[in-house]
Structure formats: structure tokens, C-alpha cells
Design an enzyme around this catalytic site. Structure first.
Site, PDB file in Angstrom:
ATOM      1  N   LYS A   1       8.792  -2.189  -3.800  1.00  0.00           N
ATOM      2  CA  LYS A   1       8.527  -2.601  -5.184  1.00  0.00           C
ATOM      3  C   LYS A   1       9.546  -2.005  -6.167  1.00  0.00           C
ATOM      4  CE  LYS A   1       5.226   1.086  -6.245  1.00  0.00           C
ATOM      5  NZ  LYS A   1       6.095   1.771  -7.190  1.00  0.00           N
ATOM      6  N   THR A   2       9.997  -0.768  -5.901  1.00  0.00           N
ATOM      7  CA  THR A   2      10.969  -0.141  -6.800  1.00  0.00           C
ATOM      8  C   THR A   2      12.272  -0.936  -6.799  1.00  0.00           C
ATOM      9  OG1 THR A   2       9.997   2.016  -6.287  1.00  0.00           O
ATOM     10  CG2 THR A   2      12.148   2.020  -7.356  1.00  0.00           C
TER      11      THR A   2
ATOM     12  N   ASP B   1       5.747  -0.235 -14.049  1.00  0.00           N
ATOM     13  CA  ASP B   1       5.562   0.183 -12.656  1.00  0.00           C
ATOM     14  C   ASP B   1       4.176   0.806 -12.502  1.00  0.00           C
ATOM     15  OD1 ASP B   1       6.132   0.716 -10.019  1.00  0.00           O
ATOM     16  OD2 ASP B   1       7.383   2.477 -10.421  1.00  0.00           O
ATOM     17  N   GLU B   2       3.622   0.766 -11.304  1.00  0.00           N
ATOM     18  CA  GLU B   2       2.333   1.398 -10.996  1.00  0.00           C
ATOM     19  C   GLU B   2       1.256   0.989 -12.013  1.00  0.00           C
ATOM     20  OE1 GLU B   2       2.133   2.785  -8.239  1.00  0.00           O
ATOM     21  OE2 GLU B   2       3.895   3.980  -7.751  1.00  0.00           O
TER      22      GLU B   2
ATOM     23  N   GLN C   1      -3.880   1.275  -4.157  1.00  0.00           N
ATOM     24  CA  GLN C   1      -3.396   2.634  -4.392  1.00  0.00           C
ATOM     25  C   GLN C   1      -3.801   3.147  -5.775  1.00  0.00           C
ATOM     26  OE1 GLN C   1       0.597   3.653  -2.736  1.00  0.00           O
ATOM     27  NE2 GLN C   1       0.779   1.458  -2.352  1.00  0.00           N
TER      28      GLN C   1
ATOM     29  N   ARG D   1       1.533   7.150   3.900  1.00  0.00           N
ATOM     30  CA  ARG D   1       2.717   8.005   3.656  1.00  0.00           C
ATOM     31  C   ARG D   1       3.499   8.191   4.953  1.00  0.00           C
ATOM     32  NH1 ARG D   1       3.372   6.455  -0.468  1.00  0.00           N
ATOM     33  NH2 ARG D   1       1.590   5.141   0.016  1.00  0.00           N
TER      34      ARG D   1
END
Length: 775
Positions: A33-34, A225-226, A256, A614
Site C-alpha cells: 500500500k505504501t 494512509d492508515e 488492522q 508481521r
């Protein structure tokens, strides 16, 4: 097609190429996504969009720096400098520097960190003569913070009888008055806390339509973002700024969303499509990070949540190893298992220790893991511990620097006015505070006008106060034409801070001096970095804002060859080849404090999903049969989250614990109930009673769990308990061993035992859980 666009898959490329309109990118863990956000900004600039018209909001300064670095490589650093990119707090602090005067704040307002806010609230509670055991300052601060993030101002609070009644029921009827006094105290000091940066931005955009119009026109393209981590206050600012052009792109993953305790509202992402016209929905479902086993196991967990957006995360990576599940007796054993596993895996595969992470639900769990890693000489780093900028000596220097910019900053003034000691005592400070409150002025203003106010302070003390004012003013003059490093270096010397620390010749004292040197080195680096950016000068104001708004992981260096230890909340956004998730037990993970509703349980499940995703190559889940909590040894049972993973993705290193709800007692000890007559059945005549006692194996287990002697038995004789030199015994934790010697008498009798695997131990027999073995 531009070269960088060829690095994207089809799903990633689609949102990058859509120039206008509202869109949501639902991005699974490890799906890039980044990269999508970064390349979308670069593409907008290549299509002629002025970087001054782009606003990109992130949740850490680190993420903003990395994205800006990537964009610079594509479009050139000179253009990338013009982007408005940073955290919510840093961007809105910048706007408030320009516009805050409309709300009565100076442009050089101080940003109070949590410790500063705690200090102000403690002072308010004391001055109001309230019981500090009832009005606990951390609890009061948390309540005020939640009010601000929900846009409940002091005025709104007193207009809401339900809130006032709730606080009265919580035995804090004066909370509204504390809130009011806290806000007034901050305003008088020319200070805002973190929550004010959002609250005051909302106030600014609401009360001043011309300001809103200006920034709507400026930020024609907004990227967030997020988005699942935004709170109500952040949501309203983004909504207001994007309302005119509606060129908004939000990226996030509802699976998340783990920050409800900070006020994050998952409904912001769930309801995004209702907030804007003609929203385009994109899904990034290919995971590039983890193996198939890890991705599929995580999917099998998160699908148990009812509140979620539809997506199917998949990966083309290798199948990989199954998730390993391990049970131990105690948390000490758990720590030893983790340390041994890390050591063996690193040695066998020539890996760096930085390839490993240990994640836990609560900070307290790190102790047992730390102990075990130290004994194995495995280097580790705890993330989220005491920040560099929270150390006393650093806060002292920073307080002086804050006073230079904002002499009204009372928290900074109180911290350093008599450090190093200059003969200005507590009584003097109390008189200054009373006078400041009486005249509704800052303490520094009172100190500047001592000749006009009768404070009953002797000439000697008055002279010391005047000297302090003169010193701060001289620093202010220096600050006009010197950069942050030059000012700080001068302050550290002229205030006597360094000389004071040099008097302390202990290792701790030397470490404090080294920390100040590190601060100055960091400021020198900061000044050099600022030279590369547009509209920056490396000034003291820029440095202090950068420090005040640093987030949890911004100052952490992740390139050290050390095992990473951190809570799951801190691990979000990070990745490691090998991940150990410890404490997988009911009431710990999921937390017993967060299982009062389905919404809370689903957040805990999302937290476990974050932990599991993770891992790149291998994940371990560990749990114990007993654990000390609040000083008591309690029986533990495996977390429901282990059961919720499909069995085919798991490998049990120890025998699987069957039915978590297995009765602890034998049902046969109870008589059956005749439901038709609702009376107990009588045994038939001549039928021998059932043998309901424990089996021989159960007796062995019971014996092993009991000490060989009562601690009240002062006449204890080891030979009577069949214990002698040479006797072979078994310990529930250390395993099999042999008694080498016995010493002491009665309740103080000790035995030195050589265990096959546990080494040489000396045990007090009244507590020792031993079983005598036949030779």
C-alpha cells in the site's frame, strides 16, 4: 508508460492511474500500500498537479520521510520539497502556526507532551484541593483526551448532563472544573497538547470559513494512509478539507484497526463510501511478505470477525513452514524456549539477530524473555521503552530551549528555574504562581515586573530572579541569528547544566553527559538535513516541533543486530522473517479487559491478525500452563485464537491441549439425577460403590505437585521422607536428578541436587516439589 509504473501489479496500478474523484484502497497486510500511495503522488505530479496542491497524511514521521525519499527519486528532490506531507499532528501544527493567532495563540506556541500535561493536571488537582487518590491525574488526563478527540469542548461538556452524571457516578463530580482549569492553564502558557492540535484545527476550520476555503483550494488532492486508525476529530478535518474537490484517496485495512483505545473509529473506513459521491473501491489482495501458510492462517482467523470489509488476501510465495505452537509450564520456561529457539535458528541458518522479533500483548511480559535472552548472551532491543527525549537531562535542555521561544511556558519554567541550583526555592515559586494567577499573567511576565509588584521577596532572591530573566532574554537575542545547534550548545554551557553533570563522576553521570552530547549531535544533523528542504532554516522552532511530534518508532534505529522486543501495537507496519508471539492465553491475549462486547473481542482478534502477519517465513505461538499475574500464580489456558486457526496450518511442538473447557473434576463423583422425580437415585442393593478416587497416574501427578514437607514442620527429617545423599528424584520443572548433599535442620533443610538438564540447584526441601524415583 513511466518506468516506475511497471513495478506495480495490475491491482496496484489502477488506483495510481485514477487522477480525480474519491477512492478507497482496501489493502491487505503486506500488499504494497505504501508503494501505491507513493507512486500515486508521483503520477499526479507527472500529470501537471502542483505539489503545493497535494496533501498526504501519515501516522508516523518515519513513513512520511520514506515516502518523500521515494518520490524524490522519481520526480526530483526540488519538486518533492514542495509537498505537504507528514503526520496529522505535524501538518495541522504547521497550519496552526500560520493561523493560530485567530484563536488567541502565539505562532510560537509550545506543544505539551504527555508528561507536561500530567504535570499541569497534577498542579490543578492540588490547587483545587481535591483528593489525588480519587482524581488520579493519569485517569483524568485520559478522560480529557477522549473528550477532545470526540470534539467535546469544555462548553459542550457542561451542556451535556449525561457526561456530567457519568463522571459523578465515577466519583469525579469536579472533572469538568479540572478540564476547564487545565484548558485555561494551557492557554495562558501559550501551549497546546497533542489533542489540541486536532481540536483547534477543527475549531479554526469551523469558526473561520475563509480559512477553510483557503485550505480547501490549496489542498486539491488529499491522500490518507492508515485510514482505519483515524479518530472522529481527524475524520472531520479530512472531510472538511476534501469537501470542495472530493479528490480524496484513502488507504487502509479494516482488519488492522487496533487503536480503539486511542479513539480510532473503524466506522470511518467502513462507511467511507457513504461519505463521498461516486467512490471507486480498489482492493490490494496479494501479500508479498509472508508464506502461504502464514497468509492462510491469518485469513482463517480474521474471517471470524463479523464487522469487516470483504477481501481475500492471497500470496504467490512458497508454502513455507507451518505455524509452530509450543506449551510450557511457566513464563520462565516460555522465555527459555524462545531464547533457545532464536539461538539455534540463528546459528543453524547463519542469520542476524535482527531477523527475529518477540511480540507480546502487555509490556510486563518482556521480563521473562529478557532474562532468558541475557543468559544466552543474545543481544536485544526493547521498543517503546523510555524515549531518548524523555530522559531527565534531555528534558532539562529542551525546557530551556522551549523558554527561549515561549517564555510563557510555565512547565518549562518550573523545571529549570532552579536547576542548576541558583537559590530560587519553592516558597518563591509559590508566591510567583499566586501573583501570576491573581493578575492573570504568565509567571515570566511577573518576574519581568518585580519592581511593580510587592511579593515580599528579599533583595537577594529578587536579584537571582532578575538574573534568570536576563539570561533567557540573552538566549532569545542569540536565537534570532543562530541555528538550533548553535543555540543549544550555548545554552548547555551558559546555564551550567554541563558543569553540574560533570560533578557527578558516576557511570550514570557520565552517561547523562554523553546523552546531552548525543542531543547536540542530533541537532547538528537536523540542521544539515533542513538545508535540503524547502521553506526551512534549521531554526530552534523547527527542531522543537520535530521533537514534540516524534512518534513511537520515529527515533528507533532498526539496523542494529538485535532481537526486537515490543508490544503488538508497536509492531504494526513492521515485518520480520521470524516472529514469536508469546503469552497466547485466555485473559492475556485476548485481554480479559477487552472482552466485554463483540466489538472489543473483534479488535483483539484484529490485533492477533496484525501480530501474525508481521512474520515473513516463520511464526511461533507460545503459551504457558501457569503464569504469575499481579503477584499470584494462576492456572492459564490456551487462547481461543489458537483454536480459531485451521488445524492444517499448525504444528504442535508439544502435545496439543485438548478441550479448553475440560472439567477439572471427575463427573463420576456426583450421583445422577432422576429428572422425572427430581430426586437422587439410590444405589441398587448389593452393588459395590464405584471407585471414584484418583488413578495411580493421577496420584503420581498430585504427589509431584506437592512439596515433600509442610513449611510448618520444624522437626522435618529428610530420611523419613526417603531423601538421602545419592537418592534419585524428579522435579516438576528441572526434571530428573540426584541428591549430592543435604544440610540444615527441620524446616531449613536444604538439598543440593544435580539435575540431568537443569544443572546444579540448591532447593529448600519444605518448598521443593520432588518425587523420589526408584533406583
Amino acid at each position: 508508460m513511466q518506468e516506475y509504473l511497471q513495478q506495480l501489479n495490475d491491482a496496484q496500478r489502477a488506483p495510481v492511474l485514477q487522477k480525480d474523484g474519491a477512492m478507497i484502497v482496501i489493502a491487505g497486510a503486506g500488499s504494497g500500500k505504501t508503494r501505491v500511495l507513493t507512486y500515486r503522488i508521483a503520477y499526479l505530479m507527472s500529470q501537471g498537479v502542483d505539489p503545493f496542491n497535494i496533501l498526504a497524511l501519515t501516522f508516523t514521521n518515519k513513513a512520511a520521510r520514506e515516502m518523500k525519499g521515494r518520490i524524490s527519486q522519481i520526480v526530483g528532490s526540488s519538486e518533492a520539497k514542495n509537498l505537504w506531507m507528514g503526520t496529522f499532528h505535524s501538518v495541522f501544527a504547521k497550519i496552526l502556526r500560520f493561523e493560530g493567532h485567530r484563536l488567541g495563540y502565539p505562532s510560537n506556541f509550545t506543544i505539551y507532551d504527555t508528561q507536561d500535561s500530567h504535570s499541569v493536571i497534577r498542579a490543578v488537582i492540588k490547587e483545587m484541593q481535591l483528593d489525588k487518590d480519587v482524581y488520579k491525574y493519569k485517569q483524568v488526563y485520559s478522560r480529557i483526551s477522549s473528550y477532545k478527540n470526540s470534539l467535546i469542548t469544555v462548553k459542550a461538556y457542561f451542556n451535556n448532563p449525561e457526561l456530567m452524571e457519568a463522571d459523578a457516578m465515577a466519583k469525579m463530580p469536579r472533572l469538568g472544573d479540572i478540564y476547564n482549569n487545565y484548558v485555561e492553564r494551557c492557554f495562558k502558557a501559550g501551549a497546546m497538547d497533542f489533542d489540541d492540535l486536532l481540536l483547534k484545527t477543527n475549531e479554526l476550520l469551523t469558526r473561520f470559513p475563509e480559512v477553510l476555503a483557503h485550505y480547501q483550494n490549496r489542498f486539491r488532492y488529499i491522500l490518507v494512509d492508515e485510514y482505519q486508525d483515524t479518530n472522529h476529530s481527524q475524520y472531520l478535518i479530512v472531510k472538511a478539507l476534501s469537501d470542495r474537490f472530493q479528490n480524496i484517496c484513502v488507504v487502509g485495512d479494516d482488519a488492522q484497526s487496533i487503536y480503539a483505545f486511542r479513539g480510532a473509529n473503524i466506522n470511518n473506513i467502513l462507511n467511507f463510501q457513504k461519505d463521498y459521491d461516486d467512490v471507486t473501491v480498489y482492493r490490494l489482495e496479494q501479500n508479498y511478505r509472508s508464506t502461504k501458510n502464514i497468509v492462510n492462517a491469518a485469513n482463517s482467523i480474521i474471517e471470524k470477525n463479523k464487522t469487516r470489509l470483504e477481501k481475500i488476501v492471497w500470496t504467490a510465495n512458497d508454502e513455507g513452514n507451518k505455524i509452530k505452537v509450543n506449551r510450557t509450564m511457566t513464563d520462565g520456561d516460555e522465555g527459555r524456549f524462545v531464547a533457545s529457539s532464536i539461538f539455534e535458528t540463528a546459528m543453524n541458518n547463519q542469520l542476524n539477530y535482527s531477523d527475529f522479533a518477540v511480540l507480546y500483548r502487555t509490556n510486563a511480559q518482556s521480563r521473562a524473555v529478557e532474562d532468558a535472552l541475557r543468559k544466552r548472551d543474545i543481544p536485544y532491543r526493547i521498543y517503546g521503552g523510555l524515549s531518548f527525549y524523555q530522559r531527565k537531562e534531555i528534558k532539562d535542555v529542551i525546557a530551556y530551549l522551549r523558554l527561549i521561544l515561549n517564555p510563557k511556558d510555565e512547565e518549562a519554567l518550573k523545571r529549570v528555574i532552579n536547576y542548576p541550583a541558583r537559590g530560587i526555592g519553592q516558597t518563591t515559586m509559590e508566591r510567583l504562581t499566586v501573583a501570576a494567577n491573581h493578575y492573570n499573567r504568565a509567571i515570566f511576565e511577573v518576574m519581568q515586573n518585580l519592581d511593580k509588584i510587592n511579593l515580599k521577596i528579599n533583595k537577594g532572591t529578587q536579584g537571582k530572579l532578575e538574573d534568570f530573566v536576563t539570561m533567557i532574554k540573552s538566549f532569545q537575542i542569540l536565537n534570532k541569528n543562530q541555528n538550533a545547534f548553535q543555540v543549544a550548545e550555548h545554552v548547555a554551557k551558559k546555564t551550567g547544566l554541563l558543569q553540574e553533570l560533570k560533578k557527578d563522576g558516576t557511570p550514570e553521570g557520565i552517561a547523562r553527559i554523553e546523552n546531552i552530547e548525543e542531543l547536540l549531535n542530533g541537532m547538528r544533523d537536523f540542521v544539515e538535513e533542513q538545508k535540503e528542504l524547502a521553506d526551512t532554516t534549521g531554526s530552534l522552532a523547527e527542531f522543537l516541533e520535530d521533537v514534540a511530534l516524534a512518534t513511537d518508532l520515529d527515533n528507533e534505529k532498526g539496523d542494529d543486530n538485535k532481537v526486537a522486543l515490543m508490544t503488538v501495537h508497536l509492531a504494526k507496519g513492521l515485518e520480520f522473517p521470524y516472529v514469536y508471539i508469546v503469552g497466547m492465553e485466555e485473559d492475556l491475549f485476548p485481554s480479559g479487559m477487552n472482552m466485554n462486547s463483540r466489538a472489543e473481542l473483534e479488535e483483539e482478534r484484529r490485533l492477533f491478525y496484525v501480530a501474525l502477519t508481521r512474520a515473513e517465513k516463520q511464526a511461533y505461538l507460545t503459551y504457558t500452563q501457569s503464569r504469575y499475574r499481579w503477584g499470584k500464580l494462576i492456572d492459564a489456558e490456551p487462547s481461543r485464537f489458537i483454536e480459531e486457526i485451521e488445524e492444517s496450518f499448525l504444528e504442535y511442538l508439544t502435545p496439543k491441549t485438548e478441550n479448553r473447557f475440560k472439567p477439572l473434576i471427575d463427573a463420576d463423583i456426583f450421583d445422577e439425577v432422576d429428572k422425572s422425580k427430581l430426586r437422587l437415585k439410590k444405589p441398587k442393593a448389593g452393588t459395590p460403590p464405584k471407585k471414584n478416587g484418583p488413578t495411580e497416574a493421577q496420584l503420581r501427578k498430585l504427589r509431584r505437585l506437592k512439596p515433600v514437607s509442610s513449611d510448618t514442620n520444624k522437626n522435618f527429617d529428610p530420611k523419613a521422607a526417603n531423601l538421602d545423599v545419592g537418592t534419585k528424584v524428579e522435579h516438576v520443572r528441572f526434571g530428573k536428578g540426584k541428591i549430592l548433599s543435604i544440610e540444615g535442620k527441620g524446616a531449613d533443610t536444604k538439598a543440593e541436587i544435580q539435575f540431568d538438564n537443569g544443572g546444579l540447584k540448591k532447593l529448600l526441601l519444605r518448598f521443593a516439589k520432588l518425587e523420589v524415583l526408584s533406583s
